[in-house]
Motif scaffolding. Structure first.
Motif, PDB file in Angstrom:
ATOM      1  N   SER A  59       0.812  -1.222   0.000  1.00  0.00           N
ATOM      2  CA  SER A  59       0.000   0.000   0.000  1.00  0.00           C
ATOM      3  C   SER A  59       0.849   1.278   0.000  1.00  0.00           C
ATOM      4  CB  SER A  59      -0.948   0.008   1.200  1.00  0.00           C
ATOM      5  OG  SER A  59      -0.211   0.095   2.400  1.00  0.00           O
ATOM      6  N   GLN A  60       2.141   1.160   0.293  1.00  0.00           N
ATOM      7  CA  GLN A  60       3.024   2.326   0.332  1.00  0.00           C
ATOM      8  C   GLN A  60       3.754   2.572  -0.983  1.00  0.00           C
ATOM      9  OE1 GLN A  60       5.260   0.759   3.758  1.00  0.00           O
ATOM     10  NE2 GLN A  60       4.772   2.679   4.799  1.00  0.00           N
ATOM     11  N   VAL A  61       3.572   1.687  -1.943  1.00  0.00           N
ATOM     12  CA  VAL A  61       4.352   1.756  -3.178  1.00  0.00           C
ATOM     13  C   VAL A  61       3.424   1.650  -4.383  1.00  0.00           C
ATOM     14  CG1 VAL A  61       6.219   0.661  -4.479  1.00  0.00           C
ATOM     15  CG2 VAL A  61       6.255   0.599  -1.992  1.00  0.00           C
ATOM     16  N   ALA A  62       3.608   2.561  -5.328  1.00  0.00           N
ATOM     17  CA  ALA A  62       2.842   2.505  -6.577  1.00  0.00           C
ATOM     18  C   ALA A  62       3.647   1.700  -7.592  1.00  0.00           C
ATOM     19  CB  ALA A  62       2.575   3.908  -7.092  1.00  0.00           C
ATOM     20  N   VAL A  63       3.324   0.418  -7.700  1.00  0.00           N
ATOM     21  CA  VAL A  63       4.022  -0.480  -8.619  1.00  0.00           C
ATOM     22  C   VAL A  63       3.008  -0.962  -9.645  1.00  0.00           C
ATOM     23  CG1 VAL A  63       5.229  -2.676  -8.825  1.00  0.00           C
ATOM     24  CG2 VAL A  63       5.639  -1.230  -6.847  1.00  0.00           C
ATOM     25  N   ASP A  64       3.368  -0.814 -10.918  1.00  0.00           N
ATOM     26  CA  ASP A  64       2.489  -1.291 -11.978  1.00  0.00           C
ATOM     27  C   ASP A  64       3.351  -1.935 -13.066  1.00  0.00           C
ATOM     28  OD1 ASP A  64       0.302  -1.812 -13.598  1.00  0.00           O
ATOM     29  OD2 ASP A  64       0.321   0.184 -14.492  1.00  0.00           O
ATOM     30  N   PHE A  65       3.521  -3.239 -12.948  1.00  0.00           N
ATOM     31  CA  PHE A  65       4.268  -4.002 -13.940  1.00  0.00           C
ATOM     32  C   PHE A  65       3.286  -4.986 -14.561  1.00  0.00           C
ATOM     33  CE2 PHE A  65       7.635  -3.238 -10.579  1.00  0.00           C
ATOM     34  CZ  PHE A  65       8.140  -2.112 -11.210  1.00  0.00           C
ATOM     35  N   PRO A  66       2.660  -4.613 -15.682  1.00  0.00           N
ATOM     36  CA  PRO A  66       1.564  -5.413 -16.253  1.00  0.00           C
ATOM     37  C   PRO A  66       1.914  -6.861 -16.572  1.00  0.00           C
ATOM     38  CG  PRO A  66       1.941  -3.400 -17.537  1.00  0.00           C
ATOM     39  CD  PRO A  66       2.975  -3.446 -16.469  1.00  0.00           C
ATOM     40  N   ASP A  67       3.169  -7.157 -16.850  1.00  0.00           N
ATOM     41  CA  ASP A  67       3.548  -8.532 -17.193  1.00  0.00           C
ATOM     42  C   ASP A  67       3.744  -9.419 -15.969  1.00  0.00           C
ATOM     43  OD1 ASP A  67       3.529  -7.837 -19.852  1.00  0.00           O
ATOM     44  OD2 ASP A  67       5.694  -7.515 -19.969  1.00  0.00           O
ATOM     45  N   TYR A  68       3.659  -8.838 -14.772  1.00  0.00           N
ATOM     46  CA  TYR A  68       3.997  -9.557 -13.546  1.00  0.00           C
ATOM     47  C   TYR A  68       2.849  -9.568 -12.546  1.00  0.00           C
ATOM     48  CZ  TYR A  68       8.815  -9.264 -15.177  1.00  0.00           C
ATOM     49  OH  TYR A  68       9.966  -9.387 -15.918  1.00  0.00           O
ATOM     50  N   GLU A  69       2.759 -10.662 -11.808  1.00  0.00           N
ATOM     51  CA  GLU A  69       1.903 -10.713 -10.623  1.00  0.00           C
ATOM     52  C   GLU A  69       2.738 -10.205  -9.457  1.00  0.00           C
ATOM     53  OE1 GLU A  69      -0.645 -13.972  -9.851  1.00  0.00           O
ATOM     54  OE2 GLU A  69      -0.494 -14.705 -11.908  1.00  0.00           O
ATOM     55  N   GLU A  70       2.092  -9.861  -8.356  1.00  0.00           N
ATOM     56  CA  GLU A  70       2.806  -9.336  -7.185  1.00  0.00           C
ATOM     57  C   GLU A  70       2.458 -10.147  -5.945  1.00  0.00           C
ATOM     58  OE1 GLU A  70       2.141  -5.153  -6.406  1.00  0.00           O
ATOM     59  OE2 GLU A  70       1.602  -4.861  -8.503  1.00  0.00           O
ATOM     60  N   PHE A  71       3.486 -10.471  -5.181  1.00  0.00           N
ATOM     61  CA  PHE A  71       3.304 -11.120  -3.888  1.00  0.00           C
ATOM     62  C   PHE A  71       4.212 -10.406  -2.891  1.00  0.00           C
ATOM     63  CE2 PHE A  71       2.385 -14.259  -7.143  1.00  0.00           C
ATOM     64  CZ  PHE A  71       1.135 -14.701  -6.744  1.00  0.00           C
ATOM     65  N   TRP A  72       3.624  -9.829  -1.865  1.00  0.00           N
ATOM     66  CA  TRP A  72       4.365  -9.050  -0.879  1.00  0.00           C
ATOM     67  C   TRP A  72       4.339  -9.758   0.470  1.00  0.00           C
ATOM     68  CZ3 TRP A  72       6.471  -4.058  -1.779  1.00  0.00           C
ATOM     69  CH2 TRP A  72       6.258  -3.564  -3.075  1.00  0.00           C
ATOM     70  N   ASN A  73       5.446  -9.689   1.164  1.00  0.00           N
ATOM     71  CA  ASN A  73       5.546 -10.190   2.529  1.00  0.00           C
ATOM     72  C   ASN A  73       6.282  -9.109   3.322  1.00  0.00           C
ATOM     73  OD1 ASN A  73       5.540 -11.720   4.828  1.00  0.00           O
ATOM     74  ND2 ASN A  73       7.192 -13.063   4.191  1.00  0.00           N
ATOM     75  N   SER A  74       5.506  -8.235   3.924  1.00  0.00           N
ATOM     76  CA  SER A  74       6.077  -7.078   4.610  1.00  0.00           C
ATOM     77  C   SER A  74       6.300  -7.363   6.083  1.00  0.00           C
ATOM     78  CB  SER A  74       5.146  -5.874   4.461  1.00  0.00           C
ATOM     79  OG  SER A  74       4.946  -5.602   3.090  1.00  0.00           O
ATOM     80  N   ALA A  75       7.268  -6.670   6.638  1.00  0.00           N
ATOM     81  CA  ALA A  75       7.550  -6.801   8.070  1.00  0.00           C
ATOM     82  C   ALA A  75       6.409  -6.200   8.873  1.00  0.00           C
ATOM     83  CB  ALA A  75       8.862  -6.094   8.397  1.00  0.00           C
ATOM     84  N   ASP A  76       6.233  -6.693  10.093  1.00  0.00           N
ATOM     85  CA  ASP A  76       5.205  -6.142  10.972  1.00  0.00           C
ATOM     86  C   ASP A  76       5.534  -4.704  11.363  1.00  0.00           C
ATOM     87  OD1 ASP A  76       3.740  -8.509  10.940  1.00  0.00           O
ATOM     88  OD2 ASP A  76       4.801  -9.318  12.673  1.00  0.00           O
ATOM     89  N   ARG A  77       6.811  -4.423  11.508  1.00  0.00           N
ATOM     90  CA  ARG A  77       7.260  -3.095  11.904  1.00  0.00           C
ATOM     91  C   ARG A  77       7.542  -2.258  10.646  1.00  0.00           C
ATOM     92  NH1 ARG A  77      12.337  -2.105  15.991  1.00  0.00           N
ATOM     93  NH2 ARG A  77      12.143   0.162  16.060  1.00  0.00           N
ATOM     94  N   PRO A  78       6.875  -1.115  10.482  1.00  0.00           N
ATOM     95  CA  PRO A  78       7.069  -0.294   9.284  1.00  0.00           C
ATOM     96  C   PRO A  78       8.535   0.098   9.072  1.00  0.00           C
ATOM     97  CG  PRO A  78       5.220   0.520  10.578  1.00  0.00           C
ATOM     98  CD  PRO A  78       5.909  -0.537  11.408  1.00  0.00           C
ATOM     99  N   GLY A  79       8.974   0.056   7.821  1.00  0.00           N
ATOM    100  CA  GLY A  79      10.328   0.467   7.472  1.00  0.00           C
ATOM    101  C   GLY A  79      11.386  -0.595   7.674  1.00  0.00           C
TER     102      GLY A  79
END
Length: 105
Positions: A59-79
């Motif tokens: 939610s903090q990043v504007a990523v738009d790579f149409p050829d790719y799916e996205e899977f995020w695993n973010s830390a519990d602590r921001p940053g």
């Protein structure tokens, strides 16, 4: 006939070669601001891109790579830490390991 367990993998099913890139970005926002990630994808177009130390959630990043799916695993602590995986193909399954409850020894 059914292949035996000793049949080499190459004889069990057709093989496909994938190009995988792995990059410790040390902050995805800075890499995007410098246009470095976009340039990498345009230049090399890997089948699978794995990023470490993203230090942001989706939610903090504007990523738009149409050829790719996205899977995020973010830390519990921001940053802190975090990973993002961008495959060109849809995985058959996704397994998320349980979180560590203590520091590894």
């Amino acid at each position: 006939s059914k292949p035996s367990d000793k049949t080499p993998v190459s004889q069990k099913s057709p093989q496909k070669t994938y190009e995988l890139f792995s990059w410790n970005v040390n902050g995805i926002r800075a890499v995007l601001r410098k246009n470095a990630l976009q340039t990498l994808l345009e230049t090399f177009s890997p089948d699978l891109l794995c990023l470490q130390e993203t230090k942001a959630n989706k939610s903090q990043v504007a990523v738009d790579f149409p050829d790719y799916e996205e899977f995020w695993n973010s830390a519990d602590r921001p940053g802190y830490s975090g990973t993002a995986t961008f495959p060109k193909f849809h995985p058959n399954s996704i397994q998320i390991p349980p979180k560590f409850t203590s520091k590894p020894s």
